[in-house]
Motif scaffolding. Structure first.
Motif: not given
Length: 326
Positions: A95-97, A132-137
Motif C-alpha cells: 500500500k505504498e501509493y 488521489r490516495l497520496f497523503s501529501d498534496k
C-alpha cells in the motif's frame, strides 16, 4: 531517444528527501542518471546491492523499480515490463501509493515505447487514480505534472504537436517550482528538449533551437552532461542547426552527441545520432564519412527493427502469463 527518456522521469526525482534517507536517495540518483547511462551492467549490480541493503520496504521497492528502469535504458523493454509487473504486486500489497503510481507511470511509458498505446494510457489512468490516495498534496501535483509530460509523449506518437506543447507547458508550471535544483534542472532539460522537437515538427526552427539551447544548459546544470539524455539534446540541437544550414554549430553538437551515444547500449539513440551525423557529413560534402555513418545508421536501423519485434513478443507473452492483465 525516448527513449526516453523517455520513460517517466527518474523515480527519485520528485521524492521528498528525508534526513534519514538522504544517502540512499543520493546513491539512487547517481545510479539512475549517471551509472546507468555509462555502464548499465555495473548499474544493475549496484541496484541489486541497494535492494539487499535497503533499510525499509520503501527502499526495497525503489531498488527493484530501479532495476526495471535500467533494463528499459538498455532497451530490454520486455524484461523491464516483466520486472515492473512483478513489482506491481509487491507495491499493491505494501500500500505504498506513491510508488504504485510511479510504477504505473513507468509501465505506461514502456508500453508506449513498443507501440501498445491503449495499454499504456490505461496504466497512466490507473496511476492518476492512485495519486488521489497520496497523503501529501504536493506529491499529487508533482505526479500529475509527470503524467502531463508522458501524455505529451503520446501526443508526439500521434503527431498532435500542438497538444504536445500544451501538455508540456502544463508540466513545466510544476517543474519550475521544484526545490531540489538537481532534479529541477534534469526534468526541465527533458521538457525543453521535447518542446524543441514539437516546434521543429511544426516547422519553427528558431523556436526549436531556443528550446534545445535551454535544454543544453539545464542538462549540464543537472550534472548529467555526459549521459544518454545529454546526447539526445546535443543531437536535437545539432539537427536543428542542420535545418537552419548552420553547419559549423551542427557539427559541434552532433560530434558531442556521437561521443556519448557510440559507447552506449541505447539502440534508438544510436540510430538517431548516426542518421544526423551522416546527414551532416553529406551536407559538408565529406563523402567518405557520410558513407561510414550512413552504413552505421542502416545497420542500427535493421538491428533495432528486429529487437523491437522481439520486445513486442516478450511484452505480449508477459501479458498472457497474467490473465488479470490481459
Amino acid at each position: 531517444m525516448r527513449f526516453l527518456l523517455l520513460f517517466l522521469i527518474p523515480l527519485a526525482a520528485f521524492s521528498q528527501i528525508e534526513n534519514q534517507s538522504q544517502k540512499f536517495d543520493s546513491i539512487y540518483y547517481h545510479i539512475a542518471i549517471n551509472v546507468s547511462s555509462a555502464n548499465p551492467v555495473k548499474a544493475i549490480h549496484l541496484a541489486d546491492s541497494l535492494s539487499l541493503y535497503a533499510a525499509n520496504k520503501q527502499q526495497k521497492i525503489k531498488s527493484l523499480m530501479l532495476i526495471a528502469d535500467i533494463l528499459a535504458k538498455q532497451e530490454k523493454r520486455g524484461e523491464a515490463i516483466i520486472k515492473a509487473l512483478s513489482v506491481l504486486e509487491i507495491v499493491k500489497e505494501a500500500k505504498e501509493y506513491v510508488l504504485l503510481a510511479r510504477n504505473y507511470g513507468f509501465l505506461a511509458t514502456q508500453y508506449r515505447m513498443i507501440g501498445f498505446l491503449d495499454k499504456g494510457k490505461s496504466f497512466l489512468n490507473e496511476g492518476i487514480k492512485v495519486s488521489r490516495l497520496f497523503s501529501d498534496k504536493k506529491q499529487v501535483v508533482n505526479y500529475i505534472a509527470m503524467c502531463n509530460q508522458e501524455l505529451a509523449e503520446f501526443a508526439l506518437v500521434e503527431k498532435d504537436y500542438k497538444k504536445m506543447i500544451e501538455y508540456l507547458q502544463l508540466a513545466m508550471l510544476t517543474f519550475e517550482k521544484e526545490e531540489n535544483l538537481q532534479a529541477k534542472y534534469f526534468v526541465m532539460a527533458n521538457a525543453e528538449e521535447m518542446l524543441g522537437r514539437s516546434y521543429l515538427f511544426l516547422g519553427d526552427v528558431d523556436q526549436a533551437i531556443s528550446h534545445f539551447s535551454k535544454a543544453n544548459f539545464f542538462i549540464n546544470d543537472a550534472g548529467a552532461g555526459n549521459t544518454i539524455w545529454a546526447s539526445l539534446i546535443y543531437q536535437s540541437l545539432g539537427n536543428a542547426f542542420l535545418e537552419s544550414k548552420n553547419l559549423d554549430s551542427a557539427g559541434v553538437y552532433l560530434k558531442k552527441s556521437l561521443s556519448v551515444a557510440k559507447d552506449s547500449n541505447h539502440g534508438s539513440l544510436k540510430q538517431r545520432v548516426f542518421r544526423s551525423v551522416s546527414e551532416y557529413y553529406y551536407q559538408v560534402k565529406e563523402i567518405d564519412s557520410f558513407t561510414i555513418y550512413n552504413s552505421k545508421y542502416n545497420t542500427q536501423l535493421a538491428k533495432n527493427t528486429a529487437e523491437k519485434r522481439l520486445m513486442i513478443n516478450t511484452a505480449y507473452n508477459s501479458l498472457n502469463e497474467r490473465p488479470e492483465e490481459k
